[in-house]
Motif scaffolding. Structure first.
Motif, PDB file in Angstrom:
ATOM      1  N   VAL A 566       0.848  -1.192   0.000  1.00  0.00           N
ATOM      2  CA  VAL A 566       0.000   0.000   0.000  1.00  0.00           C
ATOM      3  C   VAL A 566       0.885   1.245   0.000  1.00  0.00           C
ATOM      4  N   PRO A 567       0.622   2.190  -0.899  1.00  0.00           N
ATOM      5  CA  PRO A 567       1.451   3.403  -0.969  1.00  0.00           C
ATOM      6  C   PRO A 567       1.399   4.204   0.324  1.00  0.00           C
ATOM      7  N   LYS A 568       2.398   5.036   0.500  1.00  0.00           N
ATOM      8  CA  LYS A 568       2.483   5.873   1.686  1.00  0.00           C
ATOM      9  C   LYS A 568       1.269   6.799   1.780  1.00  0.00           C
ATOM     10  N   ASP A 569       0.759   6.955   3.033  1.00  0.00           N
ATOM     11  CA  ASP A 569      -0.397   7.814   3.352  1.00  0.00           C
ATOM     12  C   ASP A 569      -1.709   7.290   2.772  1.00  0.00           C
ATOM     13  N   SER A 570      -1.737   6.028   2.385  1.00  0.00           N
ATOM     14  CA  SER A 570      -2.984   5.401   1.943  1.00  0.00           C
ATOM     15  C   SER A 570      -3.462   4.409   3.002  1.00  0.00           C
ATOM     16  N   VAL A 571      -4.797   4.148   3.018  1.00  0.00           N
ATOM     17  CA  VAL A 571      -5.400   3.297   4.052  1.00  0.00           C
ATOM     18  C   VAL A 571      -5.115   1.826   3.758  1.00  0.00           C
ATOM     19  N   ILE A 572      -4.589   1.149   4.769  1.00  0.00           N
ATOM     20  CA  ILE A 572      -4.375  -0.294   4.665  1.00  0.00           C
ATOM     21  C   ILE A 572      -5.647  -1.037   5.037  1.00  0.00           C
ATOM     22  N   SER A 573      -6.283  -0.648   6.158  1.00  0.00           N
ATOM     23  CA  SER A 573      -7.502  -1.317   6.644  1.00  0.00           C
ATOM     24  C   SER A 573      -8.143  -0.457   7.721  1.00  0.00           C
ATOM     25  N   THR A 574      -9.366  -0.878   8.154  1.00  0.00           N
ATOM     26  CA  THR A 574     -10.045  -0.235   9.278  1.00  0.00           C
ATOM     27  C   THR A 574     -10.438  -1.300  10.282  1.00  0.00           C
ATOM     28  N   ASP A 575     -10.666  -0.865  11.518  1.00  0.00           N
ATOM     29  CA  ASP A 575     -11.145  -1.759  12.570  1.00  0.00           C
ATOM     30  C   ASP A 575     -12.229  -1.030  13.351  1.00  0.00           C
ATOM     31  N   PRO A 576     -13.527  -1.483  13.268  1.00  0.00           N
ATOM     32  CA  PRO A 576     -14.075  -2.653  12.563  1.00  0.00           C
ATOM     33  C   PRO A 576     -13.868  -2.551  11.049  1.00  0.00           C
ATOM     34  N   GLY A 577     -13.914  -3.728  10.388  1.00  0.00           N
ATOM     35  CA  GLY A 577     -13.641  -3.792   8.977  1.00  0.00           C
ATOM     36  C   GLY A 577     -14.739  -3.201   8.119  1.00  0.00           C
ATOM     37  N   ALA A 578     -14.424  -3.074   6.839  1.00  0.00           N
ATOM     38  CA  ALA A 578     -15.383  -2.515   5.876  1.00  0.00           C
ATOM     39  C   ALA A 578     -16.677  -3.318   5.876  1.00  0.00           C
ATOM     40  N   ASN A 579     -17.828  -2.583   5.791  1.00  0.00           N
ATOM     41  CA  ASN A 579     -19.188  -3.138   5.698  1.00  0.00           C
ATOM     42  C   ASN A 579     -19.696  -3.752   7.000  1.00  0.00           C
ATOM     43  N   ALA A 580     -18.926  -3.629   8.088  1.00  0.00           N
ATOM     44  CA  ALA A 580     -19.426  -4.079   9.386  1.00  0.00           C
ATOM     45  C   ALA A 580     -20.544  -3.141   9.841  1.00  0.00           C
ATOM     46  N   SER A 581     -21.591  -3.702  10.477  1.00  0.00           N
ATOM     47  CA  SER A 581     -22.713  -2.904  10.967  1.00  0.00           C
ATOM     48  C   SER A 581     -22.419  -2.467  12.396  1.00  0.00           C
ATOM     49  N   VAL A 582     -22.400  -1.160  12.628  1.00  0.00           N
ATOM     50  CA  VAL A 582     -22.035  -0.609  13.939  1.00  0.00           C
ATOM     51  C   VAL A 582     -23.001   0.523  14.291  1.00  0.00           C
ATOM     52  N   PRO A 583     -23.121   0.865  15.572  1.00  0.00           N
ATOM     53  CA  PRO A 583     -23.948   2.018  15.950  1.00  0.00           C
ATOM     54  C   PRO A 583     -23.384   3.315  15.367  1.00  0.00           C
ATOM     55  N   GLN A 584     -24.290   4.249  15.109  1.00  0.00           N
ATOM     56  CA  GLN A 584     -23.846   5.541  14.580  1.00  0.00           C
ATOM     57  C   GLN A 584     -22.863   6.198  15.542  1.00  0.00           C
ATOM     58  N   GLY A 585     -21.796   6.861  14.969  1.00  0.00           N
ATOM     59  CA  GLY A 585     -20.813   7.577  15.781  1.00  0.00           C
ATOM     60  C   GLY A 585     -19.801   6.687  16.458  1.00  0.00           C
ATOM     61  N   SER A 586     -19.694   5.414  16.039  1.00  0.00           N
ATOM     62  CA  SER A 586     -18.754   4.488  16.675  1.00  0.00           C
ATOM     63  C   SER A 586     -17.301   4.917  16.435  1.00  0.00           C
ATOM     64  N   MET A 587     -16.383   4.369  17.280  1.00  0.00           N
ATOM     65  CA  MET A 587     -14.959   4.615  17.128  1.00  0.00           C
ATOM     66  C   MET A 587     -14.405   3.690  16.053  1.00  0.00           C
ATOM     67  N   ILE A 588     -13.679   4.268  15.083  1.00  0.00           N
ATOM     68  CA  ILE A 588     -13.087   3.501  13.990  1.00  0.00           C
ATOM     69  C   ILE A 588     -11.578   3.746  13.989  1.00  0.00           C
ATOM     70  N   THR A 589     -10.787   2.683  13.996  1.00  0.00           N
ATOM     71  CA  THR A 589      -9.330   2.797  13.874  1.00  0.00           C
ATOM     72  C   THR A 589      -8.947   2.642  12.413  1.00  0.00           C
ATOM     73  N   VAL A 590      -8.192   3.635  11.885  1.00  0.00           N
ATOM     74  CA  VAL A 590      -7.773   3.627  10.477  1.00  0.00           C
ATOM     75  C   VAL A 590      -6.277   3.346  10.423  1.00  0.00           C
ATOM     76  N   ASN A 591      -5.906   2.227   9.823  1.00  0.00           N
ATOM     77  CA  ASN A 591      -4.500   1.857   9.672  1.00  0.00           C
ATOM     78  C   ASN A 591      -3.993   2.410   8.342  1.00  0.00           C
ATOM     79  N   VAL A 592      -2.958   3.297   8.435  1.00  0.00           N
ATOM     80  CA  VAL A 592      -2.469   4.017   7.257  1.00  0.00           C
ATOM     81  C   VAL A 592      -0.991   3.651   7.011  1.00  0.00           C
ATOM     82  N   SER A 593      -0.627   3.471   5.756  1.00  0.00           N
ATOM     83  CA  SER A 593       0.742   3.124   5.389  1.00  0.00           C
ATOM     84  C   SER A 593       1.650   4.340   5.534  1.00  0.00           C
ATOM     85  N   ASP A 594       2.796   4.139   6.252  1.00  0.00           N
ATOM     86  CA  ASP A 594       3.787   5.218   6.316  1.00  0.00           C
ATOM     87  C   ASP A 594       4.918   4.969   5.315  1.00  0.00           C
ATOM     88  N   GLY A 595       4.730   4.077   4.406  1.00  0.00           N
ATOM     89  CA  GLY A 595       5.686   3.817   3.345  1.00  0.00           C
ATOM     90  C   GLY A 595       6.239   2.413   3.421  1.00  0.00           C
TER      91      GLY A 595
END
Length: 717
Positions: A566-595
């Motif tokens: 994954v290129p630098k400064d691009s998203v590798i993944s999220t936690d919870p993952g894509a398309n997961a059903s969660v309550p509105q306003g939930s906390m999402i961790t975004v894993n980003v490539s630093d190169g």
């Protein structure tokens, strides 16, 4: 009904809507089940039947048993209960009600009334649906007792639904007779002979009524008609119906036999079960010969009359003495000359004769008095009738205005109005949301009295006008419904629930059709409600700034990590993952490539370095052939770079190679090929230079740098 109905029943659960049916026993309203969000039909019993405890007990018992029926051809009963209401005098009444499945469609009675006889195929399909319902209910031990076109619904999808199961049973003891007050008279055209005679009924009584319905579908009219219910019931007992083929030219005579067998006077000669009745219809429609082909209705009627006559004669012979005079006759002994009691008997006989004469004279005087009284009464009645006729001579010119309904065409409405003796006037109703040509109102109202020759005006819809659907996003369901209805639209009674990232729970997210679209007024609008949940968007591979826009309704944290892909400064993944059903306003961790972490390629050949560094841009200082050896690299091993934009620079030096060996037979051409294969391309020849010359010496030998010049000494052959 004598008591005004409330706006809702069962503590507000069933919100009553418009009246859709009325009978001698009950009214039927649409209602919204606010708990389940669905439209139902509520049948509310007449208040004057509610004081009968026996009726209430039986009604509850029957409602419970009928609620167990689960068949696609039977209108389901969902609930039942009682509502305590007050009349105008403040008296409380317990009014029972049934909550039933709401079937959007028409009764078979309305269809026949509007269109006349059905086609053979349509009649077959409707009857198969009715018999499916009866087969199931009879198996469950429930007899309908009131099968008629008015109790058969045809939904908009063409599904046959039988209504009012068990209600007739809840209203009587053990048999439906002409003397009971709960409506058997009202459906005399479909009564079985045993019902007309007041006898016990069984499931074959339902099949007789079903036969009458089949007859009416094929011909457009019931098998028997008369001036009164009693006259019609008499025909059911003692006459054979006109064969359907004699009424409808071209109708196959086999329908005569099927109807006749279903309507046999003797129930033992009818179809024994609804399944056998159904099989006969299917056999005929599929080209086979039904069992009814051998049935003779005249023989059935004759046998039934003979059997009933024999039963009545046996009952008469078994009667006990009816009075004193008969008893005296039975007790009398023969009289003769030697009888010692003759004189006493003579005196007694004379006294009895005198008494009988006095009684006869008194009876004659009483009869004269009665006849005189009747004559005087009739004279007064005639005088009264004459006076009434004089005072109401204008009313003789009045007639009842026919009732027009939405099932009638303009042509049929005109015919009904003019046939009743009125002038017909037709107008357009531009304010109606109904389809063009649909009846909307009339003046005077149907059922009222009006002078013959006066005008009856009938309005038909000119078609719904188009309007834009208002935006109701963010409103609660009731406010949205109100806004849409005020705009002239119908709102589906049940809403759909969906996830939404920005609309709070229980608020409207959208409508279908969407807001802003222009659609005809009266169109049905479906409301979507937020569940309070939302799905995590898929932002994998997107730049962090772009991903933040997608995730703006969430609380996000960013974590950096290396990635070889994954290129630098691009998203590798999220936690919870894509398309997961969660309550509105939930906390999402975004894993980003630093190169990408640069790997160590020192000491590797240039070919190996390229493979290790993958698709990274590569700059080479020094020899660039694949055998060159990397001596240094920039950035160094372990450094992070942007693989799509950064460049790795490597310094190289020539690689080493072994000088090939030779012998006395080696030619110059063959040896040069060996040198090139070893990567030694820098060489000179001393001696003959043609390829056939023999190699006699090579310097230097062993392992050398690939750029080292090799000297080849040759000689001629």
């Amino acid at each position: 009904m004598s008591i005004a109905l409330p706006a809702s029943l069962a503590d507000g659960r069933y919100r009553l809507g418009q009246l859709i049916g009325r009978g001698g026993m009950a009214e039927v309203h649409t209602a919204l089940d606010t708990r389940l969000g669905r439209t139902v039909a509520v049948k509310i019993m007449r208040s004057d039947l509610t004081n009968d405890e026996i009726f209430l007990t039986r009604f509850k018992r029957e409602a419970h048993s009928v609620a167990q029926l689960n068949n696609p051809n039977i209108v389901s009963i969902y609930d039942s209960g009682e509502e305590v209401l007050k009349d105008e005098a403040g008296n409380q009444e317990r009014v029972p009600y049934l909550v039933m499945e709401y079937v959007k469609g028409q009764t078979l009675r309305a269809i026949i009334k509007a269109n006349g006889a059905l086609s053979q195929r349509d009649a077959e399909q409707v009857m198969l649906g009715v018999l499916n319902a009866l087969e199931y209910s009879h198996h469950m031990g429930i007899i309908h007792r009131d099968i008629k076109p008015g109790n058969i619904m045809i939904s908009e999808q063409g599904i046959v639904k039988v209504m009012d199961f068990g209600i007739a049973r809840a209203l009587d003891d053990s048999a439906a007779t002409m003397t009971q007050s709960q409506g058997v008279v009202g459906t005399a055209q479909y009564l079985s002979p045993e019902q007309a005679r007041g006898e016990n009924v069984d499931m074959r009584s339902d099949l007789y009524s079903a036969g009458c319905v089949l007859y009416e579908m094929l011909t457009g009219r019931p098998p028997f008609n008369g001036d009164s219910a009693v006259a019609i019931a008499y025909q059911h007992v003692s006459e054979v119906a006109t064969p359907p083929s004699a009424i409808v030219p071209g109708l196959p005579k086999m329908w005569d036999s099927i109807c006749a067998k279903a309507m046999a006077k003797d129930r033992q000669n009818r179809y024994a079960t609804a399944g056998l009745f159904k099989n006969d219809i299917m056999a005929f429609m599929n080209g086979g010969t039904p069992v009814a082909a051998a049935f003779n209705p005249l023989t059935d009627l004759a046998n039934m009359k003979a059997r009933k006559a024999a039963e009545e004669e046996a009952a008469t012979a078994a009667l006990p003495p009816a009075g004193d005079e008969t008893a005296a006759t039975q007790a009398m002994t023969p009289l003769g000359a030697g009888n010692p009691t003759l004189a006493g008997a003579a005196v007694q006989t004379a006294a009895q004769a005198k008494t009988r004469k006095a009684a006869a004279d008194a009876k004659k005087r009483k009869k004269k008095i009665i006849i005189s009284s009747i004559a005087a009464f009739l004279a007064l009645v005639l005088v009264g009738l004459g006076a009434w006729g004089f005072l109401n001579r204008d009313k003789r010119d009045e007639a009842t205005v026919p009732t027009i309904n939405t099932q009638m065409s303009k042509l049929l409405a005109r015919e009904k109005i003019t046939t009743a003796g009125f002038k017909y006037e037709q107008k357009d109703d531009p304010d109606s949301s109904e389809p063009a040509g649909t009846f909307t109102k009339q003046s005077p109202k149907g059922g009222s009295k009006a002078k013959k020759g006066s005008t009856v005006t009938v309005w038909f819809s000119s078609g719904p006008q188009s309007s834009k659907i208002p935006d109701v996003k963010g409103l609660d369901q009731e406010a949205a419904r109100s806004k849409l209805e005020k705009a002239g639209f119908k709102v589906s009674p049940s809403a759909s629930i969906e996830d939404s990232a920005d609309v709070p729970k229980n608020k409207v997210t959208r409508t279908d059709p969407a807001s802003g679209q222009s659609v005809p007024k009266g169109s049905s609008i479906l409301i979507y409600i937020s569940s309070g949940m939302t799905k995590v968007p898929d932002v994998t591979g997107k730049k962090l700034d772009e991903a933040k826009n997608y995730l703006q309704h969430f609380n996000i944290t960013v974590q950096k990590q290396h990635s070889d892909t994954v290129p630098k400064d691009s998203v590798i993944s999220t936690d919870p993952g894509a398309n997961a059903s969660v309550p509105q306003g939930s906390m999402i961790t975004v894993n980003v490539s630093d190169g990408m972490a640069v790997k160590d390629v020192n000491g590797k050949t240039l070919r190996e370095a390229k493979q290790i560094l993958g698709g990274i841009k590569l700059a080479v200082n020094g020899p660039s052939d694949d055998s060159a050896v990397v001596t240094s690299q920039t950035p160094g091993a372990g450094s992070t770079i942007d693989k799509d934009n950064d460049t790795v620079t490597v310094t190289t030096e020539p690689g080493k190679a072994d000088v090939p060996s030779y012998d006395t037979s080696t030619t110059l051409g063959a040896y040069k090929a060996q040198l090139r294969a070893a990567g030694l391309n820098n060489y000179q020849v001393r001696g003959p230079s043609d390829d056939s010359a023999k190699v006699t010496g090579v310097t230097p030998g062993g392992s050398v740098d690939k750029n080292t010049q090799i000297t080849i000494t040759t000689s001629s052959n």
